[in-house]
Write a protein that holds these residues in place. Structure first.
Motif, mmCIF file in Angstrom:
data_model
loop_
_atom_site.group_PDB
_atom_site.id
_atom_site.type_symbol
_atom_site.label_atom_id
_atom_site.label_comp_id
_atom_site.label_asym_id
_atom_site.label_seq_id
_atom_site.Cartn_x
_atom_site.Cartn_y
_atom_site.Cartn_z
ATOM 1 N N ARG A 81 0.833 -1.209 0.000
ATOM 2 C CA ARG A 81 0.000 0.000 0.000
ATOM 3 C C ARG A 81 0.864 1.253 0.000
ATOM 4 O O ARG A 81 0.685 2.156 -0.823
ATOM 5 C CB ARG A 81 -0.902 -0.035 1.233
ATOM 6 N N MET A 82 1.834 1.302 0.942
ATOM 7 C CA MET A 82 2.692 2.472 1.042
ATOM 8 C C MET A 82 3.579 2.625 -0.191
ATOM 9 O O MET A 82 3.785 3.728 -0.701
ATOM 10 C CB MET A 82 3.564 2.378 2.299
ATOM 11 N N GLN A 83 4.069 1.512 -0.692
ATOM 12 C CA GLN A 83 4.948 1.553 -1.860
ATOM 13 C C GLN A 83 4.223 2.118 -3.075
ATOM 14 O O GLN A 83 4.771 2.944 -3.808
ATOM 15 C CB GLN A 83 5.481 0.150 -2.175
ATOM 16 N N PHE A 84 2.983 1.681 -3.280
ATOM 17 C CA PHE A 84 2.235 2.187 -4.437
ATOM 18 C C PHE A 84 1.913 3.672 -4.292
ATOM 19 O O PHE A 84 2.092 4.451 -5.233
ATOM 20 C CB PHE A 84 0.933 1.407 -4.625
ATOM 21 N N ILE A 85 1.434 4.076 -3.121
ATOM 22 C CA ILE A 85 1.030 5.470 -2.942
ATOM 23 C C ILE A 85 2.228 6.406 -3.044
ATOM 24 O O ILE A 85 2.149 7.465 -3.684
ATOM 25 C CB ILE A 85 0.291 5.647 -1.602
ATOM 26 N N LEU A 86 3.345 6.031 -2.439
ATOM 27 C CA LEU A 86 4.554 6.843 -2.564
ATOM 28 C C LEU A 86 4.990 6.943 -4.028
ATOM 29 O O LEU A 86 5.346 8.022 -4.513
ATOM 30 C CB LEU A 86 5.682 6.244 -1.730
ATOM 31 N N SER A 87 4.960 5.812 -4.726
ATOM 32 C CA SER A 87 5.359 5.782 -6.141
ATOM 33 C C SER A 87 4.426 6.632 -6.993
ATOM 34 O O SER A 87 4.871 7.354 -7.903
ATOM 35 C CB SER A 87 5.360 4.346 -6.661
ATOM 36 N N TYR A 88 3.140 6.534 -6.702
ATOM 37 C CA TYR A 88 2.128 7.262 -7.475
ATOM 38 C C TYR A 88 2.412 8.764 -7.466
ATOM 39 O O TYR A 88 2.518 9.411 -8.516
ATOM 40 C CB TYR A 88 0.752 6.962 -6.897
ATOM 41 N N PHE A 89 2.559 9.315 -6.269
ATOM 42 C CA PHE A 89 2.755 10.762 -6.177
ATOM 43 C C PHE A 89 4.164 11.182 -6.577
ATOM 44 O O PHE A 89 4.364 12.294 -7.073
ATOM 45 C CB PHE A 89 2.396 11.255 -4.776
ATOM 46 N N ALA A 90 5.132 10.292 -6.408
ATOM 47 C CA ALA A 90 6.490 10.599 -6.859
ATOM 48 C C ALA A 90 6.549 10.667 -8.381
ATOM 49 O O ALA A 90 7.224 11.530 -8.951
ATOM 50 C CB ALA A 90 7.464 9.550 -6.337
ATOM 51 N N CYS A 91 5.830 9.758 -9.047
ATOM 52 C CA CYS A 91 5.796 9.784 -10.515
ATOM 53 C C CYS A 91 5.225 11.103 -11.027
ATOM 54 O O CYS A 91 5.777 11.732 -11.932
ATOM 55 C CB CYS A 91 4.973 8.618 -11.044
ATOM 56 N N TRP A 92 4.108 11.522 -10.437
ATOM 57 C CA TRP A 92 3.466 12.754 -10.894
ATOM 58 C C TRP A 92 4.322 13.983 -10.594
ATOM 59 O O TRP A 92 4.405 14.911 -11.408
ATOM 60 C CB TRP A 92 2.089 12.910 -10.254
ATOM 61 N N SER A 93 4.955 14.013 -9.437
ATOM 62 C CA SER A 93 5.722 15.205 -9.065
ATOM 63 C C SER A 93 7.102 15.231 -9.708
ATOM 64 O O SER A 93 7.510 16.258 -10.269
ATOM 65 C CB SER A 93 5.855 15.299 -7.543
ATOM 66 N N ILE A 94 7.826 14.100 -9.659
ATOM 67 C CA ILE A 94 9.191 14.083 -10.191
ATOM 68 C C ILE A 94 9.201 14.036 -11.716
ATOM 69 O O ILE A 94 9.815 14.881 -12.378
ATOM 70 C CB ILE A 94 9.975 12.882 -9.619
ATOM 71 N N MET A 95 8.517 13.053 -12.284
ATOM 72 C CA MET A 95 8.528 12.923 -13.743
ATOM 73 C C MET A 95 7.529 13.847 -14.415
ATOM 74 O O MET A 95 7.838 14.502 -15.415
ATOM 75 C CB MET A 95 8.260 11.472 -14.134
ATOM 76 N N GLY A 96 6.321 13.903 -13.859
ATOM 77 C CA GLY A 96 5.271 14.685 -14.508
ATOM 78 C C GLY A 96 5.449 16.183 -14.393
ATOM 79 O O GLY A 96 4.870 16.936 -15.176
ATOM 80 N N ILE A 222 12.594 2.791 -11.196
ATOM 81 C CA ILE A 222 13.504 3.342 -10.185
ATOM 82 C C ILE A 222 12.709 3.866 -8.989
ATOM 83 O O ILE A 222 13.042 3.596 -7.821
ATOM 84 C CB ILE A 222 14.366 4.468 -10.778
ATOM 85 N N ILE A 223 11.642 4.612 -9.272
ATOM 86 C CA ILE A 223 10.811 5.157 -8.205
ATOM 87 C C ILE A 223 10.160 4.028 -7.401
ATOM 88 O O ILE A 223 10.094 4.075 -6.162
ATOM 89 C CB ILE A 223 9.741 6.102 -8.782
ATOM 90 N N TRP A 224 9.670 2.995 -8.085
ATOM 91 C CA TRP A 224 9.030 1.859 -7.416
ATOM 92 C C TRP A 224 10.002 1.164 -6.452
ATOM 93 O O TRP A 224 9.643 0.842 -5.321
ATOM 94 C CB TRP A 224 8.529 0.877 -8.463
ATOM 95 N N LYS A 225 11.226 0.972 -6.902
ATOM 96 C CA LYS A 225 12.217 0.313 -6.053
ATOM 97 C C LYS A 225 12.588 1.202 -4.864
ATOM 98 O O LYS A 225 12.726 0.713 -3.728
ATOM 99 C CB LYS A 225 13.460 -0.033 -6.871
#
Length: 245
Positions: A81-96, A222-225
């Protein structure tokens, strides 16, 4: 909303200037041929384009928000749960956001306005418009909507900025696959097929260069890991406190 507003001001922060480079890289990586040309003979037709457009512009949104909602309620698997939610918002903020500003680009469907030579993707856009005129479901309406919104001076109202690198459509497809595969083979198969369709659609529908998608996949993994390590360490640190209670 924060993401879409940032997309609207990308050309103010960094004018679009990467498109020619990305188009050249795409050709170099694919043996001198643009990636969409590899797909066109089999996939650039009315039925296939219609199916992919539905998945890319409709089902994708449901999958993104649906998976996020499910993950938020997945209290029986706290690390996933934590891994997905952290990855989700990291993808949008860092990459997006940050990566999109650094590699400011518009993608093939708008290449004529910012790339050289301006007619490089004209055959693709013309075929999409021809299919649209024939009554098939295509991304043409969305393409025109986003372009007209990007030309509006009222940034706060538009929220429909243009950004190609990296592809957040592909990033989310990849992230959903990474999360869903923890549920077993059936979820892995379904999410993998969805991920593949989004990847193909990003190129076939002209929204992205293939390199946008490659970068999105690399960044998402990378973000997922990294999120997996953070979630593991966080839960490990919390365990003594929880057991003490």
């Amino acid at each position: 909303m924060a993401f879409t507003q940032m997309k609207s001001i990308i050309p103010i922060l960094h004018p679009y200037d990467w498109d020619t480079t990305f188009a050249q890289l795409d050709a170099w990586l694919h043996f001198g041929t643009q990636p969409w040309q590899w797909l066109a003979p089999l996939l650039l037709n009315g039925p296939i384009v219609s199916i992919i457009t539905v998945i890319y512009t409709g089902i994708w949104f449901l999958a993104c928000f649906g998976t996020l909602t499910y993950a938020a309620l997945d209290i029986n698997r706290p690390q996933a749960r934590m891994q997905f939610i952290l990855s989700y918002f990291a993808c949008w903020s860092i990459m997006g956001t940050f990566a999109a500003i650094i590699f400011s680009s518009v993608g093939p469907v708008y290449f004529q306005h910012f790339g050289t030579p301006s007619n490089l993707y004209q055959p693709l856009t013309e075929q999409l418009r021809l299919l649209d005129a024939q009554g098939w479901f295509t991304p043409v309406f969305a393409i025109d909507l986003v372009w007209n919104a990007s030309q509006s001076k009222n940034i706060a109202m538009s929220g429909l900025g243009i950004s190609a690198m990296p592809s957040l459509h592909v990033a989310m497809g990849c992230l959903i696959y990474l999360y869903a595969r923890t549920f077993g083979p059936i979820a892995r198969l379904i999410s993998g097929a969805f991920f593949g369709m989004i990847f193909v659609g990003s190129v076939l529908l002209g929204w992205h260069y293939a390199i946008d998608s490659y970068a999105a996949i690399f960044g998402t993994v990378i973000i997922w890991k990294a999120a997996g390590w953070v979630s593991k360490m966080t839960l490990k640190a919390r365990a003594p406190a929880i057991s003490g209670i």
